[in-house]
Scaffold this motif. Sequence first.
Motif, PDB file in Angstrom:
ATOM      1  N   VAL A  89       0.846  -1.191   0.000  1.00  0.00           N
ATOM      2  CA  VAL A  89       0.000   0.000   0.000  1.00  0.00           C
ATOM      3  C   VAL A  89       0.887   1.249   0.000  1.00  0.00           C
ATOM      4  CG1 VAL A  89      -1.636   1.338   1.387  1.00  0.00           C
ATOM      5  CG2 VAL A  89      -2.037  -1.088   0.987  1.00  0.00           C
ATOM      6  N   ALA A  90       1.974   1.227   0.749  1.00  0.00           N
ATOM      7  CA  ALA A  90       2.912   2.353   0.750  1.00  0.00           C
ATOM      8  C   ALA A  90       3.542   2.532  -0.634  1.00  0.00           C
ATOM      9  CB  ALA A  90       3.988   2.151   1.808  1.00  0.00           C
ATOM     10  N   VAL A  91       3.863   1.434  -1.307  1.00  0.00           N
ATOM     11  CA  VAL A  91       4.400   1.513  -2.669  1.00  0.00           C
ATOM     12  C   VAL A  91       3.375   2.158  -3.604  1.00  0.00           C
ATOM     13  CG1 VAL A  91       5.062   0.124  -4.684  1.00  0.00           C
ATOM     14  CG2 VAL A  91       6.062  -0.375  -2.458  1.00  0.00           C
ATOM     15  N   LEU A  92       2.122   1.750  -3.493  1.00  0.00           N
ATOM     16  CA  LEU A  92       1.075   2.344  -4.326  1.00  0.00           C
ATOM     17  C   LEU A  92       0.896   3.826  -4.018  1.00  0.00           C
ATOM     18  CD1 LEU A  92      -1.582  -0.512  -4.272  1.00  0.00           C
ATOM     19  CD2 LEU A  92      -0.158   0.188  -6.196  1.00  0.00           C
ATOM     20  N   LEU A  93       0.987   4.203  -2.751  1.00  0.00           N
ATOM     21  CA  LEU A  93       0.868   5.612  -2.372  1.00  0.00           C
ATOM     22  C   LEU A  93       2.015   6.433  -2.959  1.00  0.00           C
ATOM     23  CD1 LEU A  93      -0.523   7.846  -0.707  1.00  0.00           C
ATOM     24  CD2 LEU A  93       0.981   7.187   1.181  1.00  0.00           C
ATOM     25  N   VAL A  94       3.220   5.907  -2.892  1.00  0.00           N
ATOM     26  CA  VAL A  94       4.377   6.613  -3.446  1.00  0.00           C
ATOM     27  C   VAL A  94       4.230   6.756  -4.968  1.00  0.00           C
ATOM     28  CG1 VAL A  94       6.856   6.362  -3.878  1.00  0.00           C
ATOM     29  CG2 VAL A  94       5.963   6.054  -1.585  1.00  0.00           C
ATOM     30  N   MET A  95       3.740   5.720  -5.621  1.00  0.00           N
ATOM     31  CA  MET A  95       3.516   5.811  -7.069  1.00  0.00           C
ATOM     32  C   MET A  95       2.459   6.872  -7.382  1.00  0.00           C
ATOM     33  SD  MET A  95       3.714   1.777  -8.078  1.00  0.00           S
ATOM     34  CE  MET A  95       3.025   2.014  -9.687  1.00  0.00           C
TER      35      MET A  95
END
Length: 186
Positions: A89-95
């Motif tokens: 979820v953090a990866v998706l937020l950063v993207m």
Amino acid sequence: MVRFSVSKIYLGQDWLLIVIAFIAVTTVLGHLQIDRSYYKGREVSFNFSEYSYSVSAKWKINPESADKDVYVLGDIKTGSLYFNYVKYVAVLLVMFLSFKEFQKIMTSVKEVKTFEQDTIRSFRSIGKYIFIYFLLTSYHSMTFKLGGYSGTSISLSPLIFVLLAFIMAEIFKEGRLLKEENDLTI
């Protein structure tokens, strides 16, 4: 009358893909918590990019057992499941934040405000977001009932993009200084 530009439609679809990926990851997490028996036969594989340096370790409680019996999605421990969920979820937020900054850059170019301070900040933000992405995706860990896996995979691609983002920020900074100097001479 509603008008859409090509760049807004394209970036809007990227955001939509990130939202769909978030919904999919959350749905799998929820379904895994409700019905673990559905995932009993689903083996987890660990594959990384070929342009990376990887160090990993697998372990099993019973060394004679087959991988397909140990590394099964239905046997993943709850703490490991939530750790990986939060990470992705953090990866998706950063993207999502990176795409938002890229949209700001495209808007400034379209409005001929290319060499403004906001564009320079956006490039730097993109560089920071890609570095956070690199950190989040470089460590992998999963623990199962009968074993586990942990590893570090350092990919050079995100680091190159970080470097390029900061170089672009410096180029646009110099362009801004030249523009200000040019405006003063007129």
